[in-house]
Design an enzyme around this catalytic site. Sequence first.
Site, PDB file in Angstrom:
ATOM      1  N   ARG A 103      15.460  53.189  52.066  1.00  0.00           N
ATOM      2  CA  ARG A 103      16.284  52.336  51.195  1.00  0.00           C
ATOM      3  C   ARG A 103      15.463  51.696  50.088  1.00  0.00           C
ATOM      4  O   ARG A 103      15.994  51.365  49.026  1.00  0.00           O
ATOM      5  CB  ARG A 103      17.026  51.281  52.023  1.00  0.00           C
ATOM      6  CG  ARG A 103      18.161  51.861  52.848  1.00  0.00           C
ATOM      7  CD  ARG A 103      18.862  50.798  53.673  1.00  0.00           C
ATOM      8  NE  ARG A 103      17.993  50.195  54.670  1.00  0.00           N
ATOM      9  CZ  ARG A 103      17.720  50.740  55.849  1.00  0.00           C
ATOM     10  NH1 ARG A 103      18.278  51.878  56.194  1.00  0.00           N
ATOM     11  NH2 ARG A 103      16.891  50.150  56.694  1.00  0.00           N
ATOM     12  N   GLU A 144       7.475  47.656  67.711  1.00  0.00           N
ATOM     13  CA  GLU A 144       7.678  46.890  68.938  1.00  0.00           C
ATOM     14  C   GLU A 144       7.216  47.715  70.155  1.00  0.00           C
ATOM     15  O   GLU A 144       6.527  47.226  71.037  1.00  0.00           O
ATOM     16  CB  GLU A 144       9.161  46.528  69.056  1.00  0.00           C
ATOM     17  CG  GLU A 144       9.430  45.477  70.096  1.00  0.00           C
ATOM     18  CD  GLU A 144      10.910  45.122  70.157  1.00  0.00           C
ATOM     19  OE1 GLU A 144      11.687  45.599  69.311  1.00  0.00           O
ATOM     20  OE2 GLU A 144      11.268  44.364  71.085  1.00  0.00           O
TER      21      GLU A 144
HETATM   22  P1  AMP Z   1       9.205  45.734  59.250  1.00  0.00           P
HETATM   23  O1  AMP Z   1       8.127  46.773  59.239  1.00  0.00           O
HETATM   24  O2  AMP Z   1       9.421  45.140  60.607  1.00  0.00           O
HETATM   25  O3  AMP Z   1       8.992  44.670  58.193  1.00  0.00           O
HETATM   26  O4  AMP Z   1      10.576  46.481  58.938  1.00  0.00           O
HETATM   27  C1  AMP Z   1      10.934  46.737  57.652  1.00  0.00           C
HETATM   28  C2  AMP Z   1      11.666  48.050  57.509  1.00  0.00           C
HETATM   29  O5  AMP Z   1      12.650  48.232  58.530  1.00  0.00           O
HETATM   30  C3  AMP Z   1      12.399  48.087  56.188  1.00  0.00           C
HETATM   31  O6  AMP Z   1      12.123  49.330  55.561  1.00  0.00           O
HETATM   32  C4  AMP Z   1      13.855  47.915  56.526  1.00  0.00           C
HETATM   33  O7  AMP Z   1      14.639  48.831  55.811  1.00  0.00           O
HETATM   34  C5  AMP Z   1      13.972  48.165  58.025  1.00  0.00           C
HETATM   35  N1  AMP Z   1      14.641  47.068  58.755  1.00  0.00           N
HETATM   36  C6  AMP Z   1      14.071  46.248  59.677  1.00  0.00           C
HETATM   37  N2  AMP Z   1      14.938  45.384  60.182  1.00  0.00           N
HETATM   38  C7  AMP Z   1      16.122  45.613  59.554  1.00  0.00           C
HETATM   39  C8  AMP Z   1      17.439  45.017  59.614  1.00  0.00           C
HETATM   40  N3  AMP Z   1      17.721  43.990  60.443  1.00  0.00           N
HETATM   41  N4  AMP Z   1      18.410  45.519  58.826  1.00  0.00           N
HETATM   42  C9  AMP Z   1      18.134  46.545  57.981  1.00  0.00           C
HETATM   43  N5  AMP Z   1      16.938  47.150  57.879  1.00  0.00           N
HETATM   44  C10 AMP Z   1      15.930  46.700  58.652  1.00  0.00           C
END
Ligand code: AMP
Length: 177
Positions: free
Chosen positions: A65, A102
Amino acid sequence: MPATITVAEIESAIRNVPDFPKTGIQFKDITPLLADARLFAGAIDLLTRNFTPGSVDAVVGIDARGFIFAAAAATKLKAGFVPVRKKGKLPYATIEQDYALEYGSATVAMHTDALKPGARVLLIDDLLATGGTSAAAVALVQKLGGNILELGFLIELKFLNGREKLKHLPVRSLVVY
Ligand code: AMP
């Protein structure tokens, strides 16, 4: 150029979908925002607000996205677009970076010739959660000698402390939960 929309309008076009893709996740669905021409363009205006055309060499977008926002920002800033993809998707020689999930780990990749050393980079993704994905993307940009000017996110889930992993870098998010 003044932004044409407010953050409240962006927030109203983000749909929360409980328990997707698995129980307990509150998925932030940006498709209603993308489908609204004024809000999509306004979100790009806000994400690029600190920069003028020509002041950024490359907008780096994160799979998948992030590509949508980064590509639109790149054309607006007259910059190139560079994809950070999940491992195994890019056809040419790559550099890779692992990061923790996780449960287990994941790997992102970038083409070895994607950035020139010293390139001025704006890094964009749709959402900052734990920060693992964007910290890995930062590592890839820095391995190629890119200079990150700012990280831009449409959405930040503040309670997950993603900024902790992006210390020392300017982080800008539009809608904060
Ligand atoms: P992180 O590595 O934990 O910061 O996760 C970020 C990535 O996961 C991004 O590319 C987001 O598109 C996706 N992502 C994580 N949590 C969500 C959520 N609650 N809703 C939509 N996309 C998420």
